[in-house]
Design an enzyme around this catalytic site. Structure first.
Site, PDB file in Angstrom:
ATOM      1  N   GLU A  63       0.882  -1.046  -0.036  1.00 25.95           N
ATOM      2  CA  GLU A  63      -0.065  -0.013   0.003  1.00 25.95           C
ATOM      3  C   GLU A  63       0.919   1.253   0.073  1.00 25.95           C
ATOM      4  OE1 GLU A  63      -0.503  -2.632   1.868  1.00 25.95           O
ATOM      5  OE2 GLU A  63      -2.723  -3.092   1.554  1.00 25.95           O
ATOM      6  N   HIS A 133     -11.840  -3.722  10.126  1.00 25.31           N
ATOM      7  CA  HIS A 133     -12.495  -3.560   8.698  1.00 25.31           C
ATOM      8  C   HIS A 133     -13.549  -2.682   8.802  1.00 25.31           C
ATOM      9  CE1 HIS A 133     -10.439  -6.605   6.763  1.00 25.31           C
ATOM     10  NE2 HIS A 133     -11.218  -7.519   6.288  1.00 25.31           N
TER      11      HIS A 133
END
Lengths: 348, 319
Positions: A63, A133
């Site tokens: 990322e 999440h």
């Protein structure tokens, strides 16, 4: 008739990406899973077939560096859209986002250095999304100069903001909420941009202003429906653009109603609600205020605790009632409204 | 090694001398507090930047680090704007907003330097993606130190560059120390090239700091990269003569010995080049460069500081 055309939130985003990639060959889209069979919940479906793997590609699980790659590609004249299917994963990219993307134009003195970069990032909620999440980290990003941040709640604004984000010459963090993916709304087929720094008045009212960020805008609209049974008229505003923030629209609403609840789709400490309310106080607006947001704990997985973790329409309505009638006993909506959207069911 | 003509050696000498003397002037002036920025001097490491940048052509770009004076000047970055930047003046290459650690000259292909170790490596790779995407045969050189090897971004970037066969030359300037921490106190073994090669690219180590070797090797690799053969990794062993940050020696700290640096001073490439030229040619070059440096410092002195209104400029580009 275009005016009647309904699209879902992900369809609106997919249409924006298609139209901008068609219009401008410098637009590229990459991120984990953008070309896989699930195609970021359908938002990137068909792009690789249409535009080719040099413009639409999966990436290594890197990322931070892929954000650097996006910045470098932007410096070389491309307009990258970098996708994080979870905002939690984007934490791995904070070095490049904050130390480089946000600062490059400034620390190199402007001129011909600029970073036209879109970072798409999705917030999860419900069905056990749990600690890693479900995070909604826009308050962290609002604290950083050099970033534009948008979190549209309607399909119309999603398409317009996406096109605006791609055409903007600066880094834009585009925040999507998983539950908003079930929203449908009017979306014109032609391309259009949605100017940043302009809030959306979702519903008019006279007794209290509800400002809901991202999916909380939907909860505020539901709260408005609940409040009708108590004879309370709520005005609902979606800021859409968190940085820059359209405080004028909120200020004019609160000047009218005299009451404000800001419902953050995040933890409240140093959050958007804190910022909005402070800016209103600095304008000497006479008002009652209240903040709502995530409980200041890590998001739990089990539904019985998750229920307590998030604000929802009934909680917002109860709080609004309490602000209007502090001397009456607490009120909770009795009727169960039909939900306009399907709740998210896993597995993901 | 092939022989090089005098004109080329003069070019190298000019570039090397310019960098050395600029750094020495910075060190001399630093105690006056006219320089408004921390400085990480390149003295001792010039040959890496000069050898590689001489192998580049117009259109090629470089990205670097906070120890970036040598790279900036070797690639042709504007000296006046650099010194003005160090002075915090509005005429600086970043209008006084970046300082020594954020030098840039896009006209000359100097695409920026960063204070965060390893951060420009993936940006170099992204720029290379853009070049390839647009069908250009230009190349990117990514300069970084041995400290950057420890960063995840280094490994992620090499992997992606190899995966996409991107036109980038990675140059590790290994001066053995990340601030005061020796690379073998941070790495299991002396195998930086092996690690780079494992990502799928040629990797070469140049141990002696020989400027001609660096130039020839870079030229060979850059040519291959230009032909679309993908990235290459080059490790250049070198030596920082001065302290990590600031204008002084740092042997009193005890983390390295004077002897360790002395052996590099003995093979100083600036002296070596000077000895290859006639004294007449040397003095012509030195006089020109001295004048250039004098002019640059005067330019910086005379330039104004930015007005307060500049604070809020350059945050965003207006479309």
């Amino acid at each position: 008739m275009n005016t009647q055309r309904l699209l879902s939130y992900p369809e609106a985003i997919r249409e924006a990406l298609n139209q901008e990639m068609e219009r401008d060959p410098s637009v590229i889209v990459f991120g984990l899973g953008v070309d896989d069979p699930k195609a970021i919940l359908g938002t990137t479906k068909g792009l690789v077939e249409r535009f080719g793997p040099h413009r639409v590609f999966d990436t290594p699980l890197s990322e931070d560096s892929m954000t650097g790659v996006a910045i470098g590609a932007a410096l070389a004249g491309l307009r990258p859209v970098h996708v994080h299917i979870r905002m939690d994963f984007m934490l791995l990219a904070m070095n490049q986002i904050i130390n480089m993307a946000a600062k490059m134009r400034y620390m190199f003195g402007g001129g011909d250095i600029y970073v036209p970069l879109v970072i798409r990032t999705l917030i999860g909620k419900s069905w056990g999304q749990g600690p890693q999440h479900s995070q909604s980290l826009y308050p962290l990003l609002m604290n950083i100069p050099g970033l534009k941040i948008v979190a549209p709640s309607t399909p119309y604004d999603a398409k317009g903001c996406m096109i605006q984000s791609i055409r903007d010459d600066n880094p834009v963090v585009f925040i999507e909420h998983r539950l908003l993916y079930y929203q449908k709304g009017h979306v014109p087929e032609e391309t259009y941009t949605r100017a940043f720094g302009k809030a959306r008045l979702l519903a008019e009212g006279s007794d209290i202003t509800l400002v809901g960020i991202s999916q909380m805008a939907v909860e505020c609209l539901r709260a408005k429906r609940y409040l009708e049974e108590a004879g309370i008229s709520a005005e609902v505003i979606d800021p859409v653009s968190l940085s820059p923030l359209d405080i004028d629209t909120i200020a004019s609403s609160v000047s009218k109603t005299g009451r404000l609840i800001v419902v953050d789709n995040a933890w409240m400490v140093c959050g958007a609600g804190a910022e909005i309310i402070t800016q209103l106080i600095e304008r000497n607006i006479n008002m009652q205020v209240h903040r709502m947001g995530f409980a200041f704990v890590t998001c739990p997985t089990t539904p019985t605790l998750e229920e307590h973790f998030y604000p929802n329409a009934k909680k917002i309505a109860s709080r609004a009632y309490e602000m209007l009638y502090p001397d009456r006993k607490p009120w909770t909506p009795k009727t169960e409204l039909q939900l306009e959207e399907i709740e998210f069911k896993g597995p993901f | 090694m092939k022989t090089f003509d005098t004109a080329f050696i003069e070019r190298l000498y000019r570039s090397m001398y310019l960098i050395r003397r600029v750094e020495e002037e910075i060190a001399r002036i630093y105690p006056t507090d006219k320089i408004k920025s921390p400085v990480h001097l390149s003295i001792g490491q010039e040959a890496v930047s000069v050898g590689i940048c001489e192998a580049l052509r117009d259109g090629d770009v470089v990205f670097g680090t906070y120890r970036g004076h040598a790279m900036y000047l070797a690639k042709g970055g504007d000296l006046k704007k650099m010194i003005a930047e160090l002075y915090g003046k509005i005429t600086g290459c970043a209008r006084g907003k970046g300082g020594s650690m954020h030098l840039i000259d896009t006209e000359k292909g100097v695409m920026g330097t960063s204070a965060i170790v390893g951060t420009t490596i993936p940006i170099s790779v992204g720029y290379a993606y853009g070049l390839k995407y647009n069908g250009s045969d230009s190349v990117v050189v990514s300069f970084f130190g041995d400290g950057a090897i420890d960063e995840g971004a280094f490994h992620e970037s090499l992997n992606f560059a190899a995966l996409k066969k991107l036109p980038v030359l990675f140059v590790c300037e290994n001066n053995f120390y990340a601030i005061h921490s020796h690379h073998l106190s941070r790495h299991h073994s002396d195998n930086i090239c092996e690690r780079a090669a494992s990502y799928g690219m040629p990797a070469e180590k140049i141990e002696d700091g020989d400027i001609f070797r660096i130039y020839e090797s870079a030229g060979k690799h850059i040519e291959a990269i230009r032909q679309g053969k993908g990235p290459v990794f080059l490790e250049c062993i070198t030596c920082r003569w001065k302290e990590h940050v600031g204008p002084n020696d740092d042997f009193h700290l005890g983390y390295r010995s004077e002897k360790e640096v002395a052996c590099w001073k003995e093979k100083d490439q600036l002296t070596r080049l000077r000895n290859l030229l006639s004294s007449n040619n040397v003095s012509v070059i030195e006089n020109e460069v001295e004048q250039e440096i004098k002019d640059a410092f005067e330019f910086a002195e005379k330039s104004p500081f930015p007005e307060g209104v500049v604070l809020y400029e350059d945050v965003f580009k207006e479309s």
